[in-house]
Design a protein around this motif. Structure first.
Motif, mmCIF file in Angstrom:
data_model
loop_
_atom_site.group_PDB
_atom_site.id
_atom_site.type_symbol
_atom_site.label_atom_id
_atom_site.label_comp_id
_atom_site.label_asym_id
_atom_site.label_seq_id
_atom_site.Cartn_x
_atom_site.Cartn_y
_atom_site.Cartn_z
ATOM 1 N N LEU A 49 0.817 -1.212 0.000
ATOM 2 C CA LEU A 49 0.000 0.000 0.000
ATOM 3 C C LEU A 49 0.848 1.258 0.000
ATOM 4 O O LEU A 49 0.401 2.306 -0.443
ATOM 5 C CB LEU A 49 -0.903 0.034 1.236
ATOM 6 N N ALA A 50 2.060 1.161 0.530
ATOM 7 C CA ALA A 50 2.911 2.340 0.691
ATOM 8 C C ALA A 50 4.015 2.357 -0.348
ATOM 9 O O ALA A 50 4.458 1.318 -0.825
ATOM 10 C CB ALA A 50 3.511 2.351 2.087
ATOM 11 N N ASN A 51 4.457 3.558 -0.666
ATOM 12 C CA ASN A 51 5.544 3.762 -1.619
ATOM 13 C C ASN A 51 6.581 4.644 -0.942
ATOM 14 O O ASN A 51 6.339 5.834 -0.728
ATOM 15 C CB ASN A 51 5.002 4.419 -2.892
ATOM 16 N N ALA A 52 7.711 4.064 -0.587
ATOM 17 C CA ALA A 52 8.746 4.817 0.108
ATOM 18 C C ALA A 52 9.327 5.934 -0.750
ATOM 19 O O ALA A 52 9.747 6.956 -0.227
ATOM 20 C CB ALA A 52 9.859 3.882 0.566
ATOM 21 N N ALA A 53 9.328 5.766 -2.057
ATOM 22 C CA ALA A 53 9.894 6.791 -2.943
ATOM 23 C C ALA A 53 9.046 8.051 -2.978
ATOM 24 O O ALA A 53 9.566 9.145 -3.144
ATOM 25 C CB ALA A 53 10.062 6.233 -4.352
ATOM 26 N N GLY A 55 6.379 8.565 -0.514
ATOM 27 C CA GLY A 55 5.810 8.838 0.794
ATOM 28 C C GLY A 55 4.303 8.676 0.833
ATOM 29 O O GLY A 55 3.667 8.992 1.819
ATOM 30 N N ARG A 56 3.720 8.150 -0.244
ATOM 31 C CA ARG A 56 2.264 7.990 -0.329
ATOM 32 C C ARG A 56 1.840 6.617 0.193
ATOM 33 O O ARG A 56 2.622 5.680 0.207
ATOM 34 C CB ARG A 56 1.807 8.164 -1.771
ATOM 35 N N CYS A 57 0.565 6.530 0.588
ATOM 36 C CA CYS A 57 0.022 5.275 1.081
ATOM 37 C C CYS A 57 -1.461 5.204 0.739
ATOM 38 O O CYS A 57 -2.209 6.151 0.983
ATOM 39 C CB CYS A 57 0.211 5.183 2.591
ATOM 40 N N CYS A 58 -1.868 4.094 0.144
ATOM 41 C CA CYS A 58 -3.285 3.884 -0.175
ATOM 42 C C CYS A 58 -4.084 3.754 1.117
ATOM 43 O O CYS A 58 -3.547 3.477 2.180
ATOM 44 C CB CYS A 58 -3.459 2.635 -1.031
ATOM 45 N N ASP A 59 -5.401 3.920 0.989
ATOM 46 C CA ASP A 59 -6.269 3.986 2.163
ATOM 47 C C ASP A 59 -6.568 2.657 2.831
ATOM 48 O O ASP A 59 -7.094 2.646 3.933
ATOM 49 C CB ASP A 59 -7.580 4.683 1.817
ATOM 50 N N GLY A 60 -6.271 1.551 2.206
ATOM 51 C CA GLY A 60 -6.492 0.303 2.917
ATOM 52 C C GLY A 60 -6.818 -0.864 2.016
ATOM 53 O O GLY A 60 -6.825 -0.766 0.788
ATOM 54 N N LEU A 61 -7.095 -1.982 2.671
ATOM 55 C CA LEU A 61 -7.471 -3.216 1.993
ATOM 56 C C LEU A 61 -8.924 -3.516 2.320
ATOM 57 O O LEU A 61 -9.356 -3.342 3.456
ATOM 58 C CB LEU A 61 -6.604 -4.373 2.477
ATOM 59 N N THR A 62 -9.657 -3.966 1.324
ATOM 60 C CA THR A 62 -11.047 -4.363 1.520
ATOM 61 C C THR A 62 -11.197 -5.802 1.046
ATOM 62 O O THR A 62 -10.306 -6.335 0.367
ATOM 63 C CB THR A 62 -12.008 -3.463 0.717
ATOM 64 N N PRO A 63 -12.308 -6.431 1.336
ATOM 65 C CA PRO A 63 -12.520 -7.784 0.811
ATOM 66 C C PRO A 63 -12.502 -7.833 -0.720
ATOM 67 O O PRO A 63 -12.258 -8.877 -1.311
ATOM 68 C CB PRO A 63 -13.903 -8.163 1.356
ATOM 69 N N ARG A 64 -12.715 -6.690 -1.364
ATOM 70 C CA ARG A 64 -12.731 -6.633 -2.828
ATOM 71 C C ARG A 64 -11.406 -6.174 -3.436
ATOM 72 O O ARG A 64 -11.260 -6.102 -4.641
ATOM 73 C CB ARG A 64 -13.868 -5.722 -3.298
ATOM 74 N N VAL A 66 -7.725 -3.438 -3.085
ATOM 75 C CA VAL A 66 -7.083 -2.264 -2.486
ATOM 76 C C VAL A 66 -7.939 -1.031 -2.728
ATOM 77 O O VAL A 66 -8.411 -0.799 -3.843
ATOM 78 C CB VAL A 66 -5.681 -2.055 -3.094
ATOM 79 N N ASN A 67 -8.119 -0.235 -1.685
ATOM 80 C CA ASN A 67 -8.732 1.077 -1.831
ATOM 81 C C ASN A 67 -7.600 2.004 -2.251
ATOM 82 O O ASN A 67 -6.729 2.336 -1.451
ATOM 83 C CB ASN A 67 -9.354 1.523 -0.513
ATOM 84 N N THR A 68 -7.584 2.414 -3.510
ATOM 85 C CA THR A 68 -6.451 3.159 -4.062
ATOM 86 C C THR A 68 -6.479 4.651 -3.744
ATOM 87 O O THR A 68 -5.560 5.373 -4.131
ATOM 88 C CB THR A 68 -6.360 2.965 -5.586
ATOM 89 N N ASN A 69 -7.492 5.113 -3.038
ATOM 90 C CA ASN A 69 -7.490 6.504 -2.601
ATOM 91 C C ASN A 69 -6.265 6.719 -1.702
ATOM 92 O O ASN A 69 -5.854 5.825 -0.968
ATOM 93 C CB ASN A 69 -8.777 6.827 -1.836
ATOM 94 N N VAL A 70 -5.675 7.892 -1.764
ATOM 95 C CA VAL A 70 -4.512 8.225 -0.938
ATOM 96 C C VAL A 70 -4.900 9.420 -0.069
ATOM 97 O O VAL A 70 -4.625 10.562 -0.404
ATOM 98 C CB VAL A 70 -3.280 8.541 -1.816
ATOM 99 N N GLY A 71 -5.560 9.117 1.032
ATOM 100 C CA GLY A 71 -6.026 10.164 1.930
ATOM 101 C C GLY A 71 -4.985 10.581 2.944
ATOM 102 O O GLY A 71 -4.008 9.866 3.208
ATOM 103 N N ALA A 72 -5.218 11.738 3.536
ATOM 104 C CA ALA A 72 -4.269 12.294 4.499
ATOM 105 C C ALA A 72 -4.057 11.370 5.695
ATOM 106 O O ALA A 72 -2.927 11.200 6.162
ATOM 107 C CB ALA A 72 -4.755 13.663 4.976
ATOM 108 N N GLU A 73 -5.122 10.762 6.199
ATOM 109 C CA GLU A 73 -4.990 9.885 7.363
ATOM 110 C C GLU A 73 -4.043 8.716 7.071
ATOM 111 O O GLU A 73 -3.209 8.358 7.897
ATOM 112 C CB GLU A 73 -6.357 9.355 7.759
#
Length: 116
Positions: A49-53, A55-64, A66-73
């Motif tokens: 979910l995270a990209n060290a290059a 600093g971004r991180c997707c919002d999470g994993l769902t049963p369906r 990856v939630n590809t949104n990259v929210g502030a939280e």
């Protein structure tokens, strides 16, 4: 996977392991924090979910998937997890060996990143 997994949970696990490690000095807390850190990088039910290059991180994993949104939280959870690992568990030089120096650059204030 019957429920969602979010970066906030991985960061909270790392923070809790850090407190336990500081209180007890037991190495098992370092191992458990490392397991939670690896969750960001693909050691989970789906993929990284995270990209060290960036600093971004997707919002999470769902049963369906990856939630590809990259929210502030989620981004903050990744960065806070990174700093907790760096402050409490990683030895000097480990970031460079693991290819994580880019994440460090992404977490510096913009002005500082341009002066170094």
């Amino acid at each position: 996977m019957p429920f969602d997994q979010q970066p906030l949970e991985a960061w909270a696990t790392i923070a809790a392991c850090g407190e336990a490690f500081v209180s007890t000095g037991l190495p098992r807390w370092s191992a458990r924090a490392d397991m939670a850190w690896r969750w960001f990088h693909g050691d989970n039910d789906r993929l990284a979910l995270a990209n060290a290059a960036t600093g971004r991180c997707c919002d999470g994993l769902t049963p369906r998937g990856v939630n590809t949104n990259v929210g502030a939280e989620s981004v903050l959870a990744f960065h806070l997890a990174y700093h907790a690992m760096d402050d409490l568990f990683w030895q000097a030089g480990i970031k460079e060996k693991a290819g994580l120096i880019d994440a460090d650059l992404q977490t510096r204030p913009v002005a500082a990143a341009h002066t170094q």
